[in-house]
Scaffold this active site. Structure first.
Site, short mmCIF file in Angstrom:
data_model
loop_
_atom_site.label_atom_id
_atom_site.label_comp_id
_atom_site.label_asym_id
_atom_site.label_seq_id
_atom_site.Cartn_x
_atom_site.Cartn_y
_atom_site.Cartn_z
CD GLU A 1 -39.76 50.87 50.06
OE1 GLU A 1 -38.86 50.06 50.33
OE2 GLU A 1 -40.66 50.63 49.22
CD GLU B 1 -33.79 54.39 44.74
OE1 GLU B 1 -32.68 54.95 44.71
OE2 GLU B 1 -34.13 53.57 45.61
CG ASN C 1 -30.71 63.90 46.99
OD1 ASN C 1 -30.28 62.90 46.42
ND2 ASN C 1 -30.29 65.12 46.70
CB SER D 1 -33.88 38.20 44.83
OG SER D 1 -33.82 39.51 44.30
CG PHE D 2 -31.33 43.27 48.65
CD1 PHE D 2 -30.26 43.78 47.95
CD2 PHE D 2 -31.43 43.57 50.00
CE1 PHE D 2 -29.30 44.56 48.57
CE2 PHE D 2 -30.47 44.35 50.64
CZ PHE D 2 -29.41 44.85 49.91
CD GLU D 3 -36.06 39.76 54.07
OE1 GLU D 3 -36.31 39.26 55.19
OE2 GLU D 3 -36.88 40.45 53.43
CG ASP E 1 -25.55 52.03 50.08
OD1 ASP E 1 -24.73 51.39 50.76
OD2 ASP E 1 -25.33 52.39 48.91
#
Length: 221
Positions: free
Chosen positions: A50, A75, A102, A198-200, A125
């Site tokens: 991921e 990340e 990166n 929670s982001f979704e 992002d």
């Protein structure tokens, strides 16, 4: 980072965080750096990567519920890496490793060619301001990096809650000869391996449609 995150980074890095030879910058990857998956995980198993793993909700859940697979989270933000390590430790997800680097350089150099069963890009992002769109991860050139690391038949799974980014992703990947759509219609069904975060929920509550896409790596010639 909070004090707890600082402690997690200090105490858990040896278990979860891979050492990556660097280039010029602190989050760069030296062109000669290579992941030895069998050595790092102590076995040979399907590898799921991921990129932009954030706080690690999706990949920690997946690693904890799929113990026969190996997982790699990529990340650049240390707070996210610390939270991911804390989550992995609580869940006993010892089949998870992290890379602080990166994403494009990880895909170009660090991950061996044709070694990945699934590549995930969940809610990257959006860089929604027009002057920042060029900073998006999925743009022309990304498909070649994804093609490089995926095995023949491997899956590229993506999700975003920004409509214009979803359209851009679909346009970019539809143009890549190494991929074919793994969905019918405009969008893929929601990937059931992606835990609801929670982001979704926040994006949906603000009226943004969640768009999933899925592409399969065509066999190499």
């Amino acid at each position: 980072m909070s004090d707890a995150q600082e402690r997690a980074f200090a105490e858990l890095s040896d278990r979860y965080l891979l050492t990556v030879p660097r280039g010029a910058a602190s989050t760069s990857v030296h062109p000669d750096a290579r992941l030895d998956a069998a050595g790092e995980y102590g076995r040979t198993a399907p590898l799921i990567v991921e990129v932009g793993s954030g706080q690690g909700h999706a990949i920690v859940h997946a690693a904890a519920t799929r113990p026969r697979d190996d997982f790699l989270a990529v990340e650049v933000f240390r707070a996210g890496l610390a939270r991911t390590m804390l989550g992995a430790e609580r869940a006993g997800a010892h089949n998870l490793r992290l890379v602080e680097a990166n994403a494009p350089e990880v895909l170009e150099h660090f991950v061996p060619e044709a070694s990945v069963a699934e590549l995930w890009v969940f809610f990257p992002d959006p860089w929604h301001k027009s002057r920042h769109v060029k900073r998006r991860l999925v743009k022309p050139g990304f498909g070649a990096l994804a093609e490089r690391v995926l095995k023949d038949g491997g899956m590229l799974r993506l999700a975003t809650d920004w409509e214009d980014y979803a359209l851009q992703i679909r346009e970019v990947l539809d143009d890549e000869s190494g991929f074919e759509r793994d969905f019918a219609g405009e969008w893929a069904p929601r990937f059931d391996g992606r835990v609801l975060t929670s982001f979704e929920r926040k994006g949906a509550a603000q009226g943004r449609a969640i768009r999933d896409l899925a592409y399969r790596r065509r066999p190499r010639r």
